[in-house]
Scaffold this motif. Structure first.
Motif, PDB file in Angstrom:
ATOM      1  N   GLN A  95       0.839  -1.269  -0.135  1.00 14.69           N
ATOM      2  CA  GLN A  95      -0.054  -0.148   0.040  1.00 14.69           C
ATOM      3  C   GLN A  95       0.910   1.402   0.032  1.00 14.69           C
ATOM      4  N   ALA A 119       2.186   1.806  -3.371  1.00 16.06           N
ATOM      5  CA  ALA A 119       1.185   2.391  -4.341  1.00 16.06           C
ATOM      6  C   ALA A 119       1.013   3.852  -4.074  1.00 16.06           C
ATOM      7  N   GLN A 120       0.952   4.031  -2.779  1.00 13.30           N
ATOM      8  CA  GLN A 120       0.696   5.539  -2.437  1.00 13.30           C
ATOM      9  C   GLN A 120       2.156   6.299  -2.878  1.00 13.30           C
ATOM     10  N   ARG A 158       3.824   5.761  -5.538  1.00 18.02           N
ATOM     11  CA  ARG A 158       3.850   5.716  -6.931  1.00 18.02           C
ATOM     12  C   ARG A 158       2.851   6.672  -7.468  1.00 18.02           C
ATOM     13  N   LEU A 159       1.574   6.639  -6.815  1.00 20.16           N
ATOM     14  CA  LEU A 159       0.577   7.413  -7.121  1.00 20.16           C
ATOM     15  C   LEU A 159       1.126   8.945  -7.030  1.00 20.16           C
ATOM     16  N   MET A 189       3.200   9.985  -9.636  1.00 18.30           N
ATOM     17  CA  MET A 189       2.509  10.090 -10.854  1.00 18.30           C
ATOM     18  C   MET A 189       1.707  11.341 -10.851  1.00 18.30           C
ATOM     19  N   ASN A 249       2.521  14.427 -13.572  1.00 19.97           N
ATOM     20  CA  ASN A 249       1.300  14.688 -14.093  1.00 19.97           C
ATOM     21  C   ASN A 249       1.322  16.205 -14.124  1.00 19.97           C
ATOM     22  N   LYS A 305       7.839  -5.629 -14.506  1.00 22.82           N
ATOM     23  CA  LYS A 305       7.335  -4.476 -14.210  1.00 22.82           C
ATOM     24  C   LYS A 305       6.097  -4.315 -15.170  1.00 22.82           C
ATOM     25  N   ASP A 319       2.132  -4.291 -14.153  1.00 17.02           N
ATOM     26  CA  ASP A 319       1.462  -2.946 -14.523  1.00 17.02           C
ATOM     27  C   ASP A 319       0.239  -3.485 -15.320  1.00 17.02           C
ATOM     28  N   VAL A 352      -9.253  10.274  -7.338  1.00 19.55           N
ATOM     29  CA  VAL A 352      -8.042  10.859  -6.982  1.00 19.55           C
ATOM     30  C   VAL A 352      -7.868  12.321  -7.086  1.00 19.55           C
ATOM     31  N   LEU A 378      -7.460  13.551 -10.243  1.00 19.78           N
ATOM     32  CA  LEU A 378      -6.508  13.494 -11.085  1.00 19.78           C
ATOM     33  C   LEU A 378      -6.892  13.141 -12.527  1.00 19.78           C
ATOM     34  N   THR A 379      -6.583  14.031 -13.336  1.00 18.08           N
ATOM     35  CA  THR A 379      -6.899  13.955 -14.770  1.00 18.08           C
ATOM     36  C   THR A 379      -5.512  13.820 -15.605  1.00 18.08           C
ATOM     37  N   ASP A 380      -5.095  12.542 -15.728  1.00 20.35           N
ATOM     38  CA  ASP A 380      -3.832  12.166 -16.433  1.00 20.35           C
ATOM     39  C   ASP A 380      -3.675  12.899 -17.708  1.00 20.35           C
ATOM     40  N   THR A 419      -1.292  12.549 -19.906  1.00 20.17           N
ATOM     41  CA  THR A 419      -0.890  11.487 -20.968  1.00 20.17           C
ATOM     42  C   THR A 419      -2.288  10.870 -21.508  1.00 20.17           C
ATOM     43  N   ARG A 477      -2.797   3.038 -18.862  1.00 24.67           N
ATOM     44  CA  ARG A 477      -2.338   4.048 -17.924  1.00 24.67           C
ATOM     45  C   ARG A 477      -3.391   4.447 -16.679  1.00 24.67           C
ATOM     46  N   LEU A 520      -4.260   1.758 -14.473  1.00 24.41           N
ATOM     47  CA  LEU A 520      -3.221   1.596 -13.288  1.00 24.41           C
ATOM     48  C   LEU A 520      -3.313   2.909 -12.306  1.00 24.41           C
ATOM     49  N   ILE A 521      -3.904   3.937 -12.845  1.00 25.11           N
ATOM     50  CA  ILE A 521      -4.032   5.064 -11.936  1.00 25.11           C
ATOM     51  C   ILE A 521      -5.142   4.853 -10.832  1.00 25.11           C
ATOM     52  N   TYR A 570      -6.074   1.502 -10.106  1.00 26.70           N
ATOM     53  CA  TYR A 570      -5.593   0.577  -9.298  1.00 26.70           C
ATOM     54  C   TYR A 570      -4.630   1.108  -8.011  1.00 26.70           C
ATOM     55  N   LEU A 571      -3.816   2.140  -8.410  1.00 27.77           N
ATOM     56  CA  LEU A 571      -3.097   2.702  -7.394  1.00 27.77           C
ATOM     57  C   LEU A 571      -3.662   3.552  -6.240  1.00 27.77           C
ATOM     58  N   ALA A 572      -4.914   4.399  -6.884  1.00 24.26           N
ATOM     59  CA  ALA A 572      -5.730   5.083  -6.068  1.00 24.26           C
ATOM     60  C   ALA A 572      -6.402   3.990  -5.205  1.00 24.26           C
ATOM     61  N   ILE A 608      -5.572   1.274  -3.944  1.00 31.74           N
ATOM     62  CA  ILE A 608      -4.727   0.572  -3.127  1.00 31.74           C
ATOM     63  C   ILE A 608      -4.372   1.761  -2.160  1.00 31.74           C
ATOM     64  N   SER A 609      -4.111   2.969  -2.385  1.00 32.20           N
ATOM     65  CA  SER A 609      -3.521   4.043  -1.511  1.00 32.20           C
ATOM     66  C   SER A 609      -4.833   4.480  -0.764  1.00 32.20           C
TER      67      SER A 609
END
Lengths: 277, 197
Positions: free
Chosen positions: A6, A9-10, A12-13, A16, A20, B7, B11, B109, B111-113, B115, B178, B181-182, B184-186, B188-189
């Motif tokens: 976790q 993940a935090q 890496r986010l 990102m 961004n 990786k 991903d 999150v 977040l508007t990615d 890319t 991409r 993945l964002i 997913y990370l969000a 988990i976080s």
């Protein structure tokens, strides 16, 4: 273990999000450039479509593979009476340029055949409109291995049937067979599987079915009579269509290339042509 | 090298999990349906761009013009039955999922990615340029290609529109992975944030 996952993940986010933010600042100028280029490109394309639909080229752009020079047929007179529906002296003349290997041209012919009674009642029998088919081999190339030369071979044979006054019988049978064998199965369209090289037997079977004199039919092909006809039509068509694609329609001042396969669209094209006079 | 491949594999798997999580949001389905409808309409209209424009600018009645705009969907069954048409329609589907997921990632999150959004936008525009039947002259880039390549434009158009669709697929899939993945990370976080509270 789960905590580590976790945390990673935090991290890496966060990374990102940070990237961004940087990317959004950097990409501002880049996005403006990209959008400007795309807008310019789309603008040129849209302008091209309008310009090409409103002008008629005097210069044939289609490369004619044959070295022979053919007499250019007058676009305003009927090329072959056998390929005309309705009266030659009708008030308005609707022309369709096609190629046997063009599936959308086949859809046009099929719709005309299916709605012939309606077409006759509304337009042909009243002498309001005559409809002329002009057959070309626009889609031919020299690469016979992919069956591309089917266009010329099919065109030759249709003209040879025409010389025996059996144009409609042969043409309709050939289109129906191609629909059944290929076009209705999604074969022969852009980006997908193509129609294979069609052997002589394919055409001969149709010729026999419609009652053509087979010796005359074969002699016409051997003597290149049909070949000269299809090449002359293609060369003449290039002057009128300006290489804009098939099926190409000209009805009074209305011109257009492309067809969506619907009868309603034909009706709309007829109305557009009549309104353009 | 081995680490990099591992990786990428991780991903991809995580992105898939993120996309599956995104499907649970009502917001995704609302955005997906709206963008699917709009994209589909645009694609079907562009498929016969020159024919539609020639009729819309002709002297036919306003009712017939309106009818023409409604009839755009009539070409759908023919398009599905062709390889290229199906590829384009599948791209529309991916594109719509992409847009839906971008909204989901923005919601969870904030977040508007950039890319993903840029790739998705560029893919959408170039896909439009590749549409149409090259040999019918209905393709938007047909006049441009005809001017450059002249006699061989039919062949060139076919090649160019194929390349365009492949590029659009690459951009679109990259954006989708991409954004997955964002999410997913969000996910988990956010779970981590909850656990330490």
């Amino acid at each position: 273990m789960a905590n580590k996952k976790q945390k990673n993940a935090q991290a890496r986010l966060d990374e990102m999000i940070k990237k961004n933010k940087k990317a959004s600042q950097k990409s501002y100028v880049f996005s403006v450039i990209i959008i400007a280029v795309i807008v310019l490109l789309v603008g040129v394309c849209v302008y091209g479509v309008f310009a090409s639909s409103n002008s008629s080229s005097d210069v044939p752009q289609k490369k004619i593979e044959s070295n022979k020079t053919y007499k250019v047929l007058d676009k305003n007179t009927v090329w072959h009476k056998e390929m005309l529906l309705g009266d030659e002296n009708a008030k308005n003349h609707f022309v369709e340029y096609s190629d046997i290997m063009c599936p959308w041209c086949a859809k046009f012919s099929t719709q005309i055949k299916n709605h012939l009674a309606e077409l006759k009642q509304k337009y042909l029998d009243t002498n309001e409109v005559s409809l002329e088919f002009r057959l070309t081999d626009y889609l031919t190339t020299d690469d016979d291995s992919k069956g591309a030369d089917n266009s010329t071979r099919a065109g030759e044979r249709v003209y040879c049937a025409l010389h025996q006054n059996k144009f409609w019988e042969f043409y309709e049978s050939l289109i129906a067979k191609l629909n059944e064998d290929y076009y209705d199965k999604g074969i022969g369209y852009h980006g997908g599987p193509q129609v294979p090289v069609l052997a002589d037997e394919y055409y001969n079977a149709i010729a026999q079915n419609v009652g053509l004199d087979m010796d005359g039919f074969k002699k016409c092909i051997d003597d290149k009579v049909g070949y000269d006809d299809i090449k002359q039509s293609t060369q003449s068509a290039a002057y009128d269509t300006g290489n804009k694609g098939l099926p190409f329609f000209r009805f009074n001042k209305y011109t257009n290339s492309g067809f969506d396969g619907n009868w309603e669209t034909i009706e709309k094209m007829l109305e557009a042509g009549l309104a353009s006079k | 090298m081995k680490f990099k491949l591992l990786k990428i594999k991780n991903d991809l798997l995580n992105s898939g999990a993120g996309l599956l999580h995104g499907f649970k949001f009502k917001l995704f389905w609302i955005v997906f349906v709206i963008s699917m409808f709009l994209f589909l309409y645009l694609v079907l209209f562009m498929q016969n761009f020159s024919l539609n424009i020639s009729l819309l600018t002709s002297g036919i009645s306003a009712a017939k013009k309106f009818d023409l705009l409604l009839d755009v969907f009539a070409i759908f069954p023919t398009m599905v039955s062709q390889f290229f048409g199906f590829a384009v329609l599948f791209l529309v589907l991916i594109q719509s999922v992409n847009i839906g997921m971008l909204f989901v990632s923005r919601k969870i999150v904030n977040l508007t990615d950039v890319t993903s959004a840029t790739n998705s936008g560029v893919a959408g525009v170039i896909m439009m340029l590749g549409l149409g039947c090259p040999s019918c002259g209905t393709s938007l880039i047909a006049p441009l290609v005809a001017t450059i390549f002249g006699a061989s434009s039919f062949v060139m158009l076919g090649i160019i529109s194929n390349i365009i669709i492949v590029i659009a697929y690459i951009l679109c899939l990259y954006a989708l992975i991409r954004v997955g993945l964002i999410i997913y990370l969000a996910k988990i976080s956010l779970a981590y944030d909850e656990s330490i509270k």
